[in-house]
Design a protein around this motif. Structure first.
Motif, PDB file in Angstrom:
ATOM      1  N   ARG A 154       4.569  -4.675   7.703  1.00  0.00           N
ATOM      2  CA  ARG A 154       4.195  -5.335   6.448  1.00  0.00           C
ATOM      3  C   ARG A 154       2.896  -4.761   5.902  1.00  0.00           C
ATOM      4  O   ARG A 154       2.768  -4.514   4.692  1.00  0.00           O
ATOM      5  CB  ARG A 154       4.069  -6.838   6.682  1.00  0.00           C
ATOM      6  N   GLU A 155       1.916  -4.555   6.772  1.00  0.00           N
ATOM      7  CA  GLU A 155       0.644  -3.982   6.307  1.00  0.00           C
ATOM      8  C   GLU A 155       0.841  -2.568   5.777  1.00  0.00           C
ATOM      9  O   GLU A 155       0.234  -2.179   4.771  1.00  0.00           O
ATOM     10  CB  GLU A 155      -0.349  -3.978   7.472  1.00  0.00           C
ATOM     11  N   LYS A 156       1.720  -1.786   6.452  1.00  0.00           N
ATOM     12  CA  LYS A 156       1.977  -0.427   5.994  1.00  0.00           C
ATOM     13  C   LYS A 156       2.631  -0.429   4.616  1.00  0.00           C
ATOM     14  O   LYS A 156       2.253   0.337   3.716  1.00  0.00           O
ATOM     15  CB  LYS A 156       2.858   0.285   7.012  1.00  0.00           C
ATOM     16  N   LEU A 157       3.617  -1.348   4.432  1.00  0.00           N
ATOM     17  CA  LEU A 157       4.281  -1.450   3.114  1.00  0.00           C
ATOM     18  C   LEU A 157       3.303  -1.900   2.040  1.00  0.00           C
ATOM     19  O   LEU A 157       3.337  -1.416   0.897  1.00  0.00           O
ATOM     20  CB  LEU A 157       5.459  -2.415   3.210  1.00  0.00           C
ATOM     21  N   GLU A 158       2.419  -2.821   2.380  1.00  0.00           N
ATOM     22  CA  GLU A 158       1.432  -3.285   1.397  1.00  0.00           C
ATOM     23  C   GLU A 158       0.525  -2.137   0.968  1.00  0.00           C
ATOM     24  O   GLU A 158       0.223  -1.983  -0.224  1.00  0.00           O
ATOM     25  CB  GLU A 158       0.603  -4.412   2.007  1.00  0.00           C
ATOM     26  N   SER A 159       0.086  -1.310   1.969  1.00  0.00           N
ATOM     27  CA  SER A 159      -0.786  -0.181   1.608  1.00  0.00           C
ATOM     28  C   SER A 159      -0.050   0.833   0.751  1.00  0.00           C
ATOM     29  O   SER A 159      -0.605   1.381  -0.215  1.00  0.00           O
ATOM     30  CB  SER A 159      -1.318   0.479   2.889  1.00  0.00           C
ATOM     31  N   GLN A 160       1.242   1.104   1.063  1.00  0.00           N
ATOM     32  CA  GLN A 160       2.012   2.034   0.253  1.00  0.00           C
ATOM     33  C   GLN A 160       2.216   1.518  -1.171  1.00  0.00           C
ATOM     34  O   GLN A 160       2.089   2.265  -2.143  1.00  0.00           O
ATOM     35  CB  GLN A 160       3.367   2.307   0.925  1.00  0.00           C
ATOM     36  N   ILE A 161       2.533   0.227  -1.273  1.00  0.00           N
ATOM     37  CA  ILE A 161       2.731  -0.346  -2.619  1.00  0.00           C
ATOM     38  C   ILE A 161       1.434  -0.306  -3.409  1.00  0.00           C
ATOM     39  O   ILE A 161       1.425   0.017  -4.610  1.00  0.00           O
ATOM     40  CB  ILE A 161       3.265  -1.783  -2.488  1.00  0.00           C
ATOM     41  N   LEU A 165       0.882   1.708  -6.889  1.00  0.00           N
ATOM     42  CA  LEU A 165       0.399   1.008  -8.091  1.00  0.00           C
ATOM     43  C   LEU A 165      -0.861   1.674  -8.635  1.00  0.00           C
ATOM     44  O   LEU A 165      -1.046   1.789  -9.859  1.00  0.00           O
ATOM     45  CB  LEU A 165       0.122  -0.459  -7.760  1.00  0.00           C
ATOM     46  N   GLN A 166      -1.740   2.133  -7.747  1.00  0.00           N
ATOM     47  CA  GLN A 166      -2.962   2.799  -8.219  1.00  0.00           C
ATOM     48  C   GLN A 166      -2.637   4.130  -8.884  1.00  0.00           C
ATOM     49  O   GLN A 166      -3.254   4.507  -9.885  1.00  0.00           O
ATOM     50  CB  GLN A 166      -3.912   3.006  -7.037  1.00  0.00           C
ATOM     51  N   LYS A 167      -1.662   4.892  -8.303  1.00  0.00           N
ATOM     52  CA  LYS A 167      -1.305   6.177  -8.906  1.00  0.00           C
ATOM     53  C   LYS A 167      -0.659   5.986 -10.282  1.00  0.00           C
ATOM     54  O   LYS A 167      -0.877   6.779 -11.192  1.00  0.00           O
ATOM     55  CB  LYS A 167      -0.343   6.931  -7.990  1.00  0.00           C
ATOM     56  N   ASN A 168       0.169   4.938 -10.446  1.00  0.00           N
ATOM     57  CA  ASN A 168       0.901   4.717 -11.710  1.00  0.00           C
ATOM     58  C   ASN A 168       0.265   3.595 -12.548  1.00  0.00           C
ATOM     59  O   ASN A 168       0.967   2.900 -13.286  1.00  0.00           O
ATOM     60  CB  ASN A 168       2.357   4.354 -11.409  1.00  0.00           C
ATOM     61  N   GLN A 169      -1.029   3.435 -12.385  1.00  0.00           N
ATOM     62  CA  GLN A 169      -1.711   2.370 -13.136  1.00  0.00           C
ATOM     63  C   GLN A 169      -1.602   2.592 -14.642  1.00  0.00           C
ATOM     64  O   GLN A 169      -1.343   1.671 -15.405  1.00  0.00           O
ATOM     65  CB  GLN A 169      -3.180   2.300 -12.705  1.00  0.00           C
ATOM     66  N   GLN A 170      -1.775   3.851 -15.070  1.00  0.00           N
ATOM     67  CA  GLN A 170      -1.728   4.156 -16.504  1.00  0.00           C
ATOM     68  C   GLN A 170      -0.326   3.915 -17.053  1.00  0.00           C
ATOM     69  O   GLN A 170      -0.147   3.382 -18.172  1.00  0.00           O
ATOM     70  CB  GLN A 170      -2.163   5.609 -16.739  1.00  0.00           C
ATOM     71  N   ALA A 171       0.702   4.299 -16.279  1.00  0.00           N
ATOM     72  CA  ALA A 171       2.075   4.069 -16.745  1.00  0.00           C
ATOM     73  C   ALA A 171       2.374   2.573 -16.852  1.00  0.00           C
ATOM     74  O   ALA A 171       3.042   2.114 -17.789  1.00  0.00           O
ATOM     75  CB  ALA A 171       3.054   4.750 -15.789  1.00  0.00           C
ATOM     76  N   ILE A 172       1.892   1.814 -15.874  1.00  0.00           N
ATOM     77  CA  ILE A 172       2.115   0.360 -15.920  1.00  0.00           C
ATOM     78  C   ILE A 172       1.444  -0.252 -17.143  1.00  0.00           C
ATOM     79  O   ILE A 172       2.011  -1.099 -17.847  1.00  0.00           O
ATOM     80  CB  ILE A 172       1.606  -0.282 -14.623  1.00  0.00           C
TER      81      ILE A 172
END
Length: 479
Positions: A154-161, A165-172
């Motif tokens: 769960r912690e690994k998935l949270e870090s990946q998500i 989200l940080q990489k695609n912040q501008q797209a979001i």
């Protein structure tokens, strides 16, 4: 009756974790529900608490500690889903706890869970305690490893998500702005559509107002034209108005004179004279008629007097142009009167002569008196008493014949002189002395046709029709 409130205390916490509201003037106070989730798991996982109930018996007194309970929640006794099914008496100062699954109480005769556990362990100090098996411990260890692995995943998935989200912040942000723009565009289009509908309605209303103003202008122009034409005819109309007013006054005076002459003739045909030494008692054509008191009477005399009275009332309504609500059928001593007004009557025709059924005769006389009262009211007069038949008629004829001017002569044409445009059914008075006296001239071999108003040809051998007054006078003489 006292004011009361309570507080909840936990071990290791200096201040109370909950303080209730104050219930005033109550013997069995009921406090509202409360939730301790905001206190955190440290408080929620405790199974022991201290409850203090404070009370103040009077308004001037201070709050005193009434009850202090050291509670172990596992020692509470279940009383039921509600108190409706619990009928056992409770001791004084009992505290009831309403949980989601029912009502609990801590009665004094139940030991607490800690006391029961200490007794149990004291009885089995020497006994060896049983432990879990090896298989159970291995399954517990595997379960713990699985849980730890799931937490790591769960912690690994949270870090990946979070990294995605940080990489695609501008797209979001762009997507969110596009969605907001689309919503704003839809609202704008709806507003534009609404305003266009309002614009169409306003244009339609403008056209209707323009058409209405144009129609009003045309109507005002026509009105001004009509007003101008009317002003041009106004002098002639004023002259005609003056002459018409004079003619109306003259016709009114002539009508009053004719009515006075007719009333004199009726009074001479049917003289109404008072009876000496009997107040408000009169005779008509020499026949006495009592005032609605028909005990010990001469039936034939009363019948004849009522026949004369009925015929006189009918002639007055005709010559005075006063419609009477109860039609009269004068037939000398067998006169009748009809009642078309009253509802729910078994009979409509009533006799004006004494009969065996006394109430029918008296009701007929009452209807005759009502006709007289209506004629009096139309002339602006008030009846003395509705039961006084001949006094009211004498009063009416006295007013109609009053005056100092000379009575006008009878005009040619009989009633036509009084009512222009209406022909009398008995205009021809061939051989009458009255016609010669008043200057009336009728061809001896011609009579007036009631339908056309013209003189017919030679009618020798035909009997001359009589006027209503002359005809009834001849019948009365024969009687």
């Amino acid at each position: 009756m006292a004011d009361s409130w309570f507080s909840v205390h936990c071990e290791g916490v200096e201040n109370p974790v909950y303080v209730s509201e104050v219930i005033e003037n109550a013997t069995n106070p009921s406090f509202r529900s409360f939730d301790l989730h905001m206190c955190g798991s440290l408080i929620l996982r405790l199974d022991q608490l201290t409850l203090k109930l404070w009370a103040k018996p009077t308004a001037e007194a201070e709050y005193v500690l009434l009850v202090e309970l050291q509670l172990h929640l596992r020692s509470l006794q279940f009383l039921g889903k509600s108190l409706d099914s619990f009928h056992q008496p409770l001791p004084s100062n009992s505290v009831l706890f309403h949980f989601s699954d029912g009502v609990y109480a801590n009665l004094t005769d139940i030991p607490t869970a800690s006391t029961a556990s200490s007794v149990k362990y004291a009885a089995s100090d020497s006994a060896a305690l049983s432990t879990s098996s090896y298989d159970a411990l291995m399954r517990l260890a595997n379960l713990d490893e699985c849980i730890q692995d799931a937490l790591a995943t769960r912690e690994k998935l949270e870090s990946q998500i979070n990294s995605i989200l940080q990489k695609n912040q501008q797209a979001i942000i762009t997507t969110s702005q596009a969605s907001q723009a689309q919503d704003k565009l839809a609202l704008t289009r709806n507003a534009v559509g609404t305003e266009r509908r309002h614009l169409r309605l306003a244009a339609k209303r403008k056209e209707e107002l323009i058409a209405s103003i144009k129609a009003r202008k045309d109507a005002m122009a026509r009105g001004r034209s009509t007003q101008y034409k009317a002003r041009s005819h106004l002098p002639d109309a004023q002259l005609k108005l003056t002459s018409s007013a004079k003619l109306l006054d003259q016709n009114t005076e002539d009508a009053k004179g004719q009515i006075r002459r007719i009333s004199e003739d009726l009074l001479s045909i049917y003289p109404i004279e008072p009876i000496p030494d009997e107040p408000l008692t009169f005779t008509i054509a020499g026949l006495a008629l009592p005032n609605s008191n028909f005990e010990d009477i001469d039936r034939d005399t009363v019948a004849a007097a009522l026949g004369f009275t009925a015929h006189l009332v009918q002639l007055l309504s005709f010559y005075l142009s006063v419609p009477i609500p109860y039609p009269i059928k004068p037939c000398l001593s067998n006169s009748l009167i009809h009642d078309p007004v009253s509802a729910s009557l078994p009979q409509r025709t009533y006799p004006l002569y004494p009969v065996n059924v006394q109430y029918r005769f008296e009701y007929g006389v009452f209807l005759l008196n009502k006709n007289i009262e209506i004629i009096l009211n139309k002339q602006g007069l008030r009846a003395f008493d509705i039961r006084h038949t001949l006094p009211n008629l004498k009063y009416l004829l006295y007013v109609l014949t009053a005056g100092t001017s000379e009575i006008p002569a009878r005009k040619a044409g009989g009633i036509r002189g009084l009512f222009p445009g209406r022909l009398s059914p008995s205009v021809s008075r061939r051989g009458s002395n009255n016609s010669s006296v008043y200057g009336e001239s009728v061809h001896p071999s011609k009579v007036l046709d009631p339908g056309t108003g013209k003189l017919n040809g030679d009618v020798k051998g035909r009997k001359k029709p009589l006027s209503p007054i002359a005809g009834f006078a001849r019948m009365s003489q024969m009687a």
